[in-house]
Design a protein around this motif. Structure first.
Motif, PDB file in Angstrom:
ATOM      1  N   ASN A  17     -12.097 -64.886 -56.687  1.00 60.29           N
ATOM      2  CA  ASN A  17     -13.446 -64.862 -57.217  1.00 60.29           C
ATOM      3  C   ASN A  17     -13.729 -63.507 -57.850  1.00 60.29           C
ATOM      4  OD1 ASN A  17     -14.518 -67.452 -55.971  1.00 60.29           O
ATOM      5  ND2 ASN A  17     -13.844 -66.364 -54.142  1.00 60.29           N
ATOM      6  N   VAL A  18     -14.633 -63.506 -58.815  1.00 66.34           N
ATOM      7  CA  VAL A  18     -15.135 -62.253 -59.384  1.00 66.34           C
ATOM      8  C   VAL A  18     -16.615 -62.179 -59.037  1.00 66.34           C
ATOM      9  CG1 VAL A  18     -15.611 -60.948 -61.480  1.00 66.34           C
ATOM     10  CG2 VAL A  18     -13.450 -62.193 -61.252  1.00 66.34           C
ATOM     11  N   VAL A  19     -17.015 -61.053 -58.394  1.00 63.26           N
ATOM     12  CA  VAL A  19     -18.405 -60.850 -58.018  1.00 63.26           C
ATOM     13  C   VAL A  19     -19.050 -59.922 -59.041  1.00 63.26           C
ATOM     14  CG1 VAL A  19     -20.003 -60.050 -56.246  1.00 63.26           C
ATOM     15  CG2 VAL A  19     -17.845 -61.165 -55.590  1.00 63.26           C
ATOM     16  N   LEU A  20     -20.072 -60.430 -59.732  1.00 62.92           N
ATOM     17  CA  LEU A  20     -20.789 -59.649 -60.735  1.00 62.92           C
ATOM     18  C   LEU A  20     -22.083 -59.100 -60.121  1.00 62.92           C
ATOM     19  CD1 LEU A  20     -20.457 -62.043 -63.821  1.00 62.92           C
ATOM     20  CD2 LEU A  20     -18.940 -60.179 -63.148  1.00 62.92           C
ATOM     21  N   ASP A  21     -22.368 -57.839 -60.400  1.00 67.13           N
ATOM     22  CA  ASP A  21     -23.597 -57.205 -59.903  1.00 67.13           C
ATOM     23  C   ASP A  21     -24.510 -56.938 -61.093  1.00 67.13           C
ATOM     24  OD1 ASP A  21     -25.575 -55.832 -58.675  1.00 67.13           O
ATOM     25  OD2 ASP A  21     -24.299 -54.290 -57.773  1.00 67.13           O
ATOM     26  N   ILE A  22     -25.459 -57.837 -61.307  1.00 66.36           N
ATOM     27  CA  ILE A  22     -26.364 -57.730 -62.453  1.00 66.36           C
ATOM     28  C   ILE A  22     -27.813 -57.623 -61.982  1.00 66.36           C
ATOM     29  CG2 ILE A  22     -24.844 -58.902 -64.089  1.00 66.36           C
ATOM     30  CD1 ILE A  22     -26.403 -61.471 -63.498  1.00 66.36           C
ATOM     31  N   GLY A  23     -27.992 -56.926 -60.840  1.00 68.95           N
ATOM     32  CA  GLY A  23     -29.302 -56.876 -60.204  1.00 68.95           C
ATOM     33  C   GLY A  23     -29.389 -57.924 -59.124  1.00 68.95           C
ATOM     34  N   GLU A  50     -20.725 -58.510 -67.724  1.00 68.31           N
ATOM     35  CA  GLU A  50     -21.609 -57.832 -66.777  1.00 68.31           C
ATOM     36  C   GLU A  50     -22.259 -56.612 -67.431  1.00 68.31           C
ATOM     37  OE1 GLU A  50     -20.963 -56.444 -62.238  1.00 68.31           O
ATOM     38  OE2 GLU A  50     -19.890 -55.248 -63.743  1.00 68.31           O
ATOM     39  N   THR A  51     -21.474 -55.798 -68.112  1.00 69.21           N
ATOM     40  CA  THR A  51     -21.991 -54.604 -68.783  1.00 69.21           C
ATOM     41  C   THR A  51     -23.010 -54.979 -69.843  1.00 69.21           C
ATOM     42  OG1 THR A  51     -19.897 -53.455 -68.423  1.00 69.21           O
ATOM     43  CG2 THR A  51     -21.344 -52.572 -70.136  1.00 69.21           C
ATOM     44  N   SER A  52     -22.717 -56.045 -70.603  1.00 71.02           N
ATOM     45  CA  SER A  52     -23.626 -56.492 -71.657  1.00 71.02           C
ATOM     46  C   SER A  52     -24.967 -56.933 -71.092  1.00 71.02           C
ATOM     47  CB  SER A  52     -22.973 -57.644 -72.439  1.00 71.02           C
ATOM     48  OG  SER A  52     -23.851 -58.168 -73.408  1.00 71.02           O
ATOM     49  N   ILE A  53     -24.916 -57.667 -69.956  1.00 75.19           N
ATOM     50  CA  ILE A  53     -26.152 -58.155 -69.337  1.00 75.19           C
ATOM     51  C   ILE A  53     -26.977 -56.994 -68.782  1.00 75.19           C
ATOM     52  CG2 ILE A  53     -27.073 -59.533 -67.434  1.00 75.19           C
ATOM     53  CD1 ILE A  53     -24.677 -61.416 -67.811  1.00 75.19           C
ATOM     54  N   ILE A  54     -26.312 -56.050 -68.115  1.00 82.87           N
ATOM     55  CA  ILE A  54     -27.014 -54.904 -67.534  1.00 82.87           C
ATOM     56  C   ILE A  54     -27.718 -54.094 -68.616  1.00 82.87           C
ATOM     57  CG2 ILE A  54     -26.658 -52.680 -66.362  1.00 82.87           C
ATOM     58  CD1 ILE A  54     -24.436 -54.056 -64.736  1.00 82.87           C
ATOM     59  N   ARG A  79     -22.482 -70.731 -67.203  1.00 83.15           N
ATOM     60  CA  ARG A  79     -23.686 -71.404 -67.698  1.00 83.15           C
ATOM     61  C   ARG A  79     -24.594 -71.831 -66.544  1.00 83.15           C
ATOM     62  NH1 ARG A  79     -20.578 -75.250 -72.024  1.00 83.15           N
ATOM     63  NH2 ARG A  79     -20.186 -73.680 -73.626  1.00 83.15           N
ATOM     64  N   LYS A  80     -23.976 -72.251 -65.441  1.00 83.64           N
ATOM     65  CA  LYS A  80     -24.746 -72.676 -64.277  1.00 83.64           C
ATOM     66  C   LYS A  80     -25.632 -71.545 -63.756  1.00 83.64           C
ATOM     67  CE  LYS A  80     -24.131 -74.450 -59.565  1.00 83.64           C
ATOM     68  NZ  LYS A  80     -23.135 -74.857 -58.536  1.00 83.64           N
ATOM     69  N   HIS A  81     -25.119 -70.329 -63.835  1.00 84.81           N
ATOM     70  CA  HIS A  81     -25.868 -69.155 -63.369  1.00 84.81           C
ATOM     71  C   HIS A  81     -26.668 -68.494 -64.497  1.00 84.81           C
ATOM     72  CE1 HIS A  81     -24.191 -69.032 -59.291  1.00 84.81           C
ATOM     73  NE2 HIS A  81     -23.017 -69.342 -59.820  1.00 84.81           N
ATOM     74  N   ASP A  82     -26.757 -69.180 -65.628  1.00 88.17           N
ATOM     75  CA  ASP A  82     -27.530 -68.688 -66.788  1.00 88.17           C
ATOM     76  C   ASP A  82     -27.026 -67.330 -67.277  1.00 88.17           C
ATOM     77  OD1 ASP A  82     -29.247 -70.899 -66.830  1.00 88.17           O
ATOM     78  OD2 ASP A  82     -30.513 -70.004 -65.282  1.00 88.17           O
ATOM     79  N   LEU A  83     -25.726 -67.104 -67.196  1.00 88.08           N
ATOM     80  CA  LEU A  83     -25.147 -65.840 -67.660  1.00 88.08           C
ATOM     81  C   LEU A  83     -24.756 -65.908 -69.136  1.00 88.08           C
ATOM     82  CD1 LEU A  83     -22.943 -64.822 -64.600  1.00 88.08           C
ATOM     83  CD2 LEU A  83     -25.319 -64.239 -65.101  1.00 88.08           C
ATOM     84  N   ILE A  84     -24.532 -67.101 -69.623  1.00 86.55           N
ATOM     85  CA  ILE A  84     -24.267 -67.280 -71.054  1.00 86.55           C
ATOM     86  C   ILE A  84     -25.038 -68.499 -71.524  1.00 86.55           C
ATOM     87  CG2 ILE A  84     -21.974 -66.221 -71.022  1.00 86.55           C
ATOM     88  CD1 ILE A  84     -20.765 -69.005 -71.058  1.00 86.55           C
ATOM     89  N   ALA A  85     -25.385 -68.500 -72.790  1.00 83.20           N
ATOM     90  CA  ALA A  85     -26.142 -69.618 -73.367  1.00 83.20           C
ATOM     91  C   ALA A  85     -25.206 -70.775 -73.644  1.00 83.20           C
ATOM     92  CB  ALA A  85     -26.829 -69.160 -74.648  1.00 83.20           C
TER      93      ALA A  85
END
Length: 422
Positions: A17-23, A50-54, A79-85
């Motif tokens: 798994n990859v864990v992203l920290d975006i807040g 992740e960097t782009s979202i932050i 997409r499920k986590h609304d990270l990309i359109a």
């Protein structure tokens, strides 16, 4: 900062798994990708996302391309986590493949369409996820496809896969799904040429070295079938037709006795249609009257004498042709229900005949007779008009595939043919 975590170990390996920290913490499963370049590529892409979202930025071109190359399962989770359109409404590679083949089926015979499907599925779509959008395809994908194919298939197969992929990508450009054709980049063209040019040279070399007049004479005289006298006579007639007629083997497999006029020294051949935009009609073939050269007569008459009275087709025993319809039967999708005479492949059996008689083989064993005969007719003074009609190709195609030919006046060559047979 993105972190890679190891999940449960199963028979398939270790799930990661990859864990992203975006807040907020978002865990994205990337599958069983132990220590592979694929794992590193996915992780780097998610780290960039992740960097782009932050930073509150829209994905740049580089990131969009990388996202387009992610496995479809990973994309669904993002997409499920609304990270990309949601992706654009353009077709996926598999969707466009189906559309491409459906259009092909309107102008090409079903067998050719099946070859396109096999080449695409085992080539381009084997190395690239078919669920990706066509619009994300770029030159890096083509390099990956060619390198992957080179490790798995013979050079001739890779060359065919490249040829079919070029047609497919060109179709995508014509439909507006790609702005530019990545195959036209110099680096890709050079990579493709490494296969196509070498393959052409290899085929030409084996044919030039092994298809000599001496070899042809040995082949005409040797025993070709040990099963029966009539099957041997059929092979002998077919070899004479190929050697001196220069036609496509499929045309001879559907040849009827009524198509041969021994008195006028003519044969009526069914040939492939040449118009690329003409709607395909099952069983409909272009017909062409070609010479019955005197060298072909004896073997044909001997075969006719061995066959039962009223036999319709010239060839029946070889390739179990007498059990097949004239053309294959297919369903609406072009899938074969029953093989026909026209589509029967005799190359493997013919290669065995060569080896059994101690004759060196050559590339494209049956099709090679076309270039050999075309060159011979040119040396003997046949005209370009004749070669266009008898060999079944235009001068441009012959120049590209068979070399440069110059031919004689049709009436003069027919007079020579009749004089020799007298």
């Amino acid at each position: 900062m993105a972190k890679l975590r190891v999940g449960n170990r199963t028979d398939n390996g270790v799930y990661k798994n990859v864990v992203l920290d975006i807040g907020r913490k978002v865990t994205i499963g990337i599958g069983y990708v132990d220590g592979t370049p694929k794992e590193q590529s996915i992780f780097t892409t998610l780290e960039m996302l992740e960097t782009s979202i932050i930073r509150g930025q829209e994905p740049n071109l580089e990131l969009r391309k990388r996202l387009g190359r992610l496995p479809s399962g990973v994309v669904k989770k993002l997409r499920k986590h609304d990270l990309i359109a949601e992706a654009d409404k353009g077709p996926t590679l598999k969707e466009l493949r189906d559309q491409f083949l459906a259009d092909k089926l309107m102008t090409a015979d079903p067998r050719s369409v099946r070859k396109y499907r096999n080449a695409l599925d085992n080539g381009l779509l084997r190395s690239i996820d078919g669920q990706r959008k066509v619009s994300t395809l770029d030159s890096d994908d083509l390099v990956k496809f060619i390198r992957t194919a080179d490790k798995s298939y013979a050079q001739s197969t890779v060359a065919t896969q490249i040829k079919r992929a070029k047609a497919f990508v060109g179709y995508a450009v014509d439909k507006g799904h790609l702005r530019a054709n990545p195959f036209k980049r110099d680096s890709i063209s050079q990579l493709c040429s490494a296969f196509t040019i070498l393959l052409t040279e290899e085929r030409s070399q084996t044919q030039t070295q092994n298809m000599t007049l001496e070899t042809m004479e040995r082949l005409l005289q040797c025993k070709k079938s040990l099963r029966s006298e009539i099957e041997d006579a059929e092979w002998n007639a077919l070899v004479h037709l190929l050697r001196f007629g220069g036609g496509r083997v499929s045309s001879y497999l559907v040849l009827r006795w009524r198509d041969i006029d021994f008195d006028r020294h003519q044969i009526l051949l069914r040939m492939k249609r040449t118009a690329t935009k003409r709607k395909f009609v099952k069983g409909a073939k272009r017909t062409q009257v070609v010479p019955l050269f005197f060298e072909m007569v004896e073997s044909l008459k001997r075969l006719k004498a061995l066959q039962p009275e009223g036999t319709e087709f010239v060839l029946n025993k070889i390739g179990n042709l007498d059990t097949k319809p004239e053309f294959e039967t297919t369903n609406a999708k072009g899938e074969r229900i029953r093989q026909g005479r026209w589509e029967t492949n005799l190359s493997t059996t013919f290669t065995k005949i060569l080896k059994r008689n101690g004759i060196a083989t050559w590339a494209q064993p049956l099709h090679g007779f076309r270039s050999f005969r075309a060159a011979e007719l040119a040396r003997n003074g046949a005209t370009e008009i004749e070669l266009n009609a008898w060999i079944g190709n235009s001068a441009e195609v012959r120049k590209r595939h068979y070399g440069k030919f110059h031919n004689a006046d049709e009436d003069r060559l027919r007079e020579l043919m009749v004089r020799k047979s007298a």
